[in-house]
Write a protein that holds these residues in place. Structure first.
Motif, PDB file in Angstrom:
ATOM      1  N   LYS A  26       9.450 -21.333 -37.259  1.00  0.00           N
ATOM      2  CA  LYS A  26       8.452 -22.036 -36.662  1.00  0.00           C
ATOM      3  C   LYS A  26       7.710 -20.719 -35.826  1.00  0.00           C
ATOM      4  O   LYS A  26       6.459 -20.666 -35.792  1.00  0.00           O
ATOM      5  N   ARG A  27       8.292 -19.862 -35.331  1.00  0.00           N
ATOM      6  CA  ARG A  27       8.015 -18.803 -34.660  1.00  0.00           C
ATOM      7  C   ARG A  27       7.359 -17.696 -35.717  1.00  0.00           C
ATOM      8  O   ARG A  27       6.031 -17.370 -35.180  1.00  0.00           O
ATOM      9  N   ILE A  28       7.723 -17.630 -36.801  1.00  0.00           N
ATOM     10  CA  ILE A  28       7.100 -16.686 -37.795  1.00  0.00           C
ATOM     11  C   ILE A  28       5.893 -17.224 -38.213  1.00  0.00           C
ATOM     12  O   ILE A  28       4.576 -16.691 -38.419  1.00  0.00           O
ATOM     13  N   ASN A  29       5.787 -18.623 -38.315  1.00  0.00           N
ATOM     14  CA  ASN A  29       4.608 -19.416 -38.921  1.00  0.00           C
ATOM     15  C   ASN A  29       3.316 -19.545 -37.915  1.00  0.00           C
ATOM     16  O   ASN A  29       2.150 -19.068 -38.119  1.00  0.00           O
ATOM     17  N   LEU A  44       4.118  -9.619 -43.215  1.00  0.00           N
ATOM     18  CA  LEU A  44       5.437 -10.537 -43.768  1.00  0.00           C
ATOM     19  C   LEU A  44       5.380 -10.182 -45.240  1.00  0.00           C
ATOM     20  O   LEU A  44       4.463  -9.986 -46.025  1.00  0.00           O
ATOM     21  N   LYS A  45       6.599 -10.495 -45.672  1.00  0.00           N
ATOM     22  CA  LYS A  45       6.731 -10.520 -47.289  1.00  0.00           C
ATOM     23  C   LYS A  45       7.609 -11.728 -47.644  1.00  0.00           C
ATOM     24  O   LYS A  45       8.689 -12.051 -47.041  1.00  0.00           O
ATOM     25  N   LEU A  46       7.196 -12.453 -48.602  1.00  0.00           N
ATOM     26  CA  LEU A  46       8.168 -13.538 -49.106  1.00  0.00           C
ATOM     27  C   LEU A  46       9.450 -13.046 -49.801  1.00  0.00           C
ATOM     28  O   LEU A  46       9.320 -12.107 -50.587  1.00  0.00           O
ATOM     29  N   TYR A  75      10.537 -16.019 -45.255  1.00  0.00           N
ATOM     30  CA  TYR A  75      10.126 -14.517 -44.759  1.00  0.00           C
ATOM     31  C   TYR A  75      11.092 -13.765 -44.325  1.00  0.00           C
ATOM     32  O   TYR A  75      11.400 -12.850 -44.357  1.00  0.00           O
ATOM     33  N   THR A  76      12.053 -14.382 -43.601  1.00  0.00           N
ATOM     34  CA  THR A  76      13.206 -13.827 -43.080  1.00  0.00           C
ATOM     35  C   THR A  76      14.297 -14.114 -43.655  1.00  0.00           C
ATOM     36  O   THR A  76      15.497 -13.097 -43.432  1.00  0.00           O
ATOM     37  N   GLY A  77      14.739 -15.118 -44.583  1.00  0.00           N
ATOM     38  CA  GLY A  77      16.055 -15.111 -45.077  1.00  0.00           C
ATOM     39  C   GLY A  77      17.015 -15.797 -44.183  1.00  0.00           C
ATOM     40  O   GLY A  77      18.003 -16.067 -44.513  1.00  0.00           O
ATOM     41  N   LYS A  78      16.604 -16.204 -42.887  1.00  0.00           N
ATOM     42  CA  LYS A  78      17.379 -16.941 -42.169  1.00  0.00           C
ATOM     43  C   LYS A  78      17.728 -18.507 -42.447  1.00  0.00           C
ATOM     44  O   LYS A  78      16.508 -19.235 -42.702  1.00  0.00           O
ATOM     45  N   LYS A  79      18.712 -18.973 -42.043  1.00  0.00           N
ATOM     46  CA  LYS A  79      19.260 -20.593 -42.470  1.00  0.00           C
ATOM     47  C   LYS A  79      18.615 -21.091 -41.399  1.00  0.00           C
ATOM     48  O   LYS A  79      18.878 -20.575 -39.908  1.00  0.00           O
ATOM     49  N   GLU A 139      13.828 -26.131 -36.368  1.00  0.00           N
ATOM     50  CA  GLU A 139      13.210 -24.623 -36.179  1.00  0.00           C
ATOM     51  C   GLU A 139      12.465 -24.099 -37.470  1.00  0.00           C
ATOM     52  O   GLU A 139      11.750 -23.014 -37.321  1.00  0.00           O
ATOM     53  N   GLY A 140      12.294 -25.166 -38.263  1.00  0.00           N
ATOM     54  CA  GLY A 140      11.428 -24.617 -39.364  1.00  0.00           C
ATOM     55  C   GLY A 140      10.103 -25.607 -39.609  1.00  0.00           C
ATOM     56  O   GLY A 140      10.282 -26.816 -39.129  1.00  0.00           O
ATOM     57  N   ASN A 141       9.328 -25.113 -40.449  1.00  0.00           N
ATOM     58  CA  ASN A 141       8.192 -26.068 -40.854  1.00  0.00           C
ATOM     59  C   ASN A 141       7.469 -25.574 -41.875  1.00  0.00           C
ATOM     60  O   ASN A 141       7.790 -24.323 -42.491  1.00  0.00           O
ATOM     61  N   ILE A 142       6.444 -26.173 -42.386  1.00  0.00           N
ATOM     62  CA  ILE A 142       5.818 -25.723 -43.579  1.00  0.00           C
ATOM     63  C   ILE A 142       4.681 -24.867 -43.552  1.00  0.00           C
ATOM     64  O   ILE A 142       3.963 -25.061 -42.643  1.00  0.00           O
ATOM     65  N   ASP A 143       4.673 -23.729 -44.151  1.00  0.00           N
ATOM     66  CA  ASP A 143       3.840 -22.713 -44.046  1.00  0.00           C
ATOM     67  C   ASP A 143       3.001 -22.857 -45.333  1.00  0.00           C
ATOM     68  O   ASP A 143       3.479 -22.621 -46.542  1.00  0.00           O
TER      69      ASP A 143
END
Length: 193
Positions: free
Chosen positions: A145-148, A161-163, A111-115, A120-124
């Motif tokens: 995780k914050r976006i999810n 949000l946009k993929l 969603y953000t393009g951030k590495k 910091e990440g999980n599955i949406d």
């Protein structure tokens, strides 16, 4: 002894000496006894000799070797097998899992393009499971995780949000690509990139 026999510590090469699989020593001994594979007797450096089952049983066990005890004495555990007849390199897809999605998405929030760092990440689920979304390659992406958490059980449009890109099933790759030397077997290094 059984611990050594059932760890995947034997690299399997096709008859062209390309890595294609990993087996346990128990599997390796069965393959050698059946004549479908020979083991590589690897000495220091790159000195190696294909060795059939009968000869393998007579090899001395070195200090650096794993061995299993038999009624006839200790038998060295092979680290690399070469198949007698199989010359293909099979193709595989990664399993649908958090690790598989992480690798497909390159560790980047879709969603953000951030590495992202691992924590910091999980599955949406793009279409949330609570709304009938499936756990599939085309409905799951890596997300911050914050976006999810902010997205919750909404679709990306509803959450504003946009993929970055549409998720797809990863393509098949040669089996060699997925072989990892998780046990740190030194003899494998010359066969893996």
């Amino acid at each position: 002894m059984s611990d050594v026999l059932h760890k995947a510590t034997v690299l399997v090469l096709n008859r062209n000496w390309q890595a294609i699989d990993v087996k346990t020593p128990a599997d390796a001994f069965c393959m050698m006894a059946a004549g479908t594979a020979t083991a590589l007797d690897i000495a220091s450096g790159e000195n190696m000799a294909p060795t059939k089952w009968g000869e393998w049983l007579d090899l001395p066990v070195r200090d650096s070797d794993n061995a299993v005890k038999t009624v006839h004495g200790p038998v060295r555990v092979p680290t690399v097998l070469v198949l007698a007849k199989y010359d293909k390199v099979p193709k595989r897809r990664p399993k649908l899992s958090g690790k598989g999605i992480w690798e497909r998405d390159g560790g980047v929030c879709q969603y953000t393009g951030k590495k992202l760092a691992r924590d910091e990440g999980n599955i949406d689920h793009i279409i949330p499971r609570s709304r009938g979304g499936k756990t599939s390659w085309d409905n799951c992406v890596l997300a911050d995780k914050r976006i999810n958490s902010r997205k919750a059980n909404h679709t990306p449009d509803e959450a504003g949000l946009k993929l970055q890109r549409k998720p797809t099933m990863p393509r098949e790759m040669p089996a060699t690509y997925y072989i990892r030397n998780t046990h740190g077997v030194p003899d494998w290094e010359m066969f893996l990139d």
